[in-house]
Design an enzyme around this catalytic site. Structure first.
Site, mmCIF file in Angstrom:
data_model
loop_
_atom_site.group_PDB
_atom_site.id
_atom_site.type_symbol
_atom_site.label_atom_id
_atom_site.label_comp_id
_atom_site.label_asym_id
_atom_site.label_seq_id
_atom_site.Cartn_x
_atom_site.Cartn_y
_atom_site.Cartn_z
ATOM 1 C CB CYS A 120 -0.921 -0.007 1.217
ATOM 2 S SG CYS A 120 -1.990 -1.460 1.321
ATOM 3 C CG ASN A 121 5.364 2.865 1.180
ATOM 4 O OD1 ASN A 121 5.339 4.000 1.635
ATOM 5 N ND2 ASN A 121 6.392 2.394 0.497
#
EC number: 2.3.1.74
Length: 363
Positions: free
Chosen positions: A170-171
């Site tokens: 997700c980063n």
């Protein structure tokens, strides 16, 4: 493939390569697979297709998790036909990495192409003007990578400068904005194609009584791709800037590395997420905001627009409550979570698109 690096003096570099203003997002495109699942009926499908209908208590627990997720539907390349053809995907720990890789290596670039074509069409300039490609995905590590495959699928110039980022989860969505900003601002005239393409077949597997966080992964993730065109100095009448990228920052919260982990194994990509993750985020979010916005004199969190990655509904609720945000501030994040699930790296770009659409309606 050949890579050539020319090193010049700092004075020459500043004179010839620096930008005239901040990087700007010039176009956005998104895409999802045609196949989708209804979250309310997904527990029935999931336990049937994985031959786990006898696990009645586990199924009811999964149904409760899905009901609390605030997700209505998710798009997936996974169909019943594909899963029946590849039964090793439906167990919890059968060796299935080869099967997953064969599918992902093909599907990730193709889904990325759909979003890229939409962004290029909105941009309105010839594809030959793209100078850089930055591509990210959580799945399907391969070489040549998805960036190389997309270059061929789109017919980009053979001289396009590519960067591939795998397995940042997700980063990666926000990280791609940072990378695109750096590339655009340090290469005069650059037009950067950014692509985040996520196919979460890598984490699909049958239930396990011993690994309950696996149920969260089966409830949460969806497939989707998003693309941007980023550059400086938009040409009047030819390019329309949508957003300006002023600054970018990244912060590691100490002692959290054991709370959210994904590992590549013979069974695919395993997912481990502790219940403490939302708390870690809500306890640290304001400190990160202060460091980012203090140089610009901004301290009222309701005075800015928000593109919050909705890792889960508990995170969205926690950030909203901690910062005292008005309900409409995180509406775009909630809408994307509801309509698509967690799209990992592509999620923030989907939300950015929602914010821009709402802004147009409000004009």
């Amino acid at each position: 493939m050949c890579t050539t690096v020319t090193v010049l003096t700092d004075t020459w570099s500043r004179r010839e390569k620096r930008f005239e203003g901040h990087a700007k997002i010039l176009a956005i495109g998104t895409a999802t697979p045609a196949n989708w699942v209804d979250q309310t009926t997904y527990p029935d499908f999931y336990f049937r297709i994985t031959n786990s209908q006898h696990l009645l208590d586990h199924k009811e627990k999964f149904r409760r998790i899905c009901n609390k997720s605030k997700i209505r539907k998710r798009h997936m390349i996974l169909t019943e036909e594909l899963l029946k053809k590849n039964p090793n995907l439906c167990t919890y720990n059968d060796a299935s990495l080869n099967t997953r890789q064969d599918i992902l290596v093909s599907e990730v670039p193709k889904l990325g192409k759909e979003a890229a074509m939409k962004a290029i069409k909105e941009w309105g300039r010839p594809i030959s003007e793209i100078t850089h490609l930055v591509f990210c995905t959580t799945s399907g590590v391969d070489m040549p990578g998805a960036d190389f495959q997309l270059t061929k699928l789109l017919g980009l110039n053979s001289s396009v400068k590519r960067l591939m980022m795998y397995q940042q989860g997700c980063n990666a969505g926000a990280a791609m904005l940072r990378l695109a900003k750096d590339v655009a601002e340090n290469n005069k005239g650059a037009r950067v194609l950014v692509v985040c393409s996520e196919v979460m077949l890598s984490v699909f597997r049958g239930p396990s009584l011993q690994q309950e966080d696996n149920l969260l992964a089966q409830c949460l993730f969806g497939d989707g791709s998003a693309a941007l065109i980023v550059g400086t100095d938009p040409r009047p009448g030819l390019e329309t800037p949508l957003f300006e990228l002023i600054s970018a920052a990244q912060t590691i919260i100490p002692n959290t590395d054991s709370h959210l982990k994904l590992h590549v194994r013979e069974m695919g990509l395993t997912f481990h997420c502790s219940k403490a993750v939302p708390t870690f985020i809500t306890q640290n979010v304001e400190d990160c905001l202060v460091k980012a916005f203090e140089p610009y004199g901004i301290s009222d969190w309701n005075s800015i627009f928000w593109v919050l990655h909705p890792g889960g509904n508990a995170i969205v609720d926690g950030v909203e409550e901690t910062l005292g945000l008005a309900p409409e501030k995180l509406r775009a994040s909630r809408d994307v979570l509801s309509g698509y699930g967690n799209l990992t790296s592509a999620c923030v770009l989907f939300i950015l698109d929602e914010v821009r659409k709402k802004s147009k309606k409000d004009e």
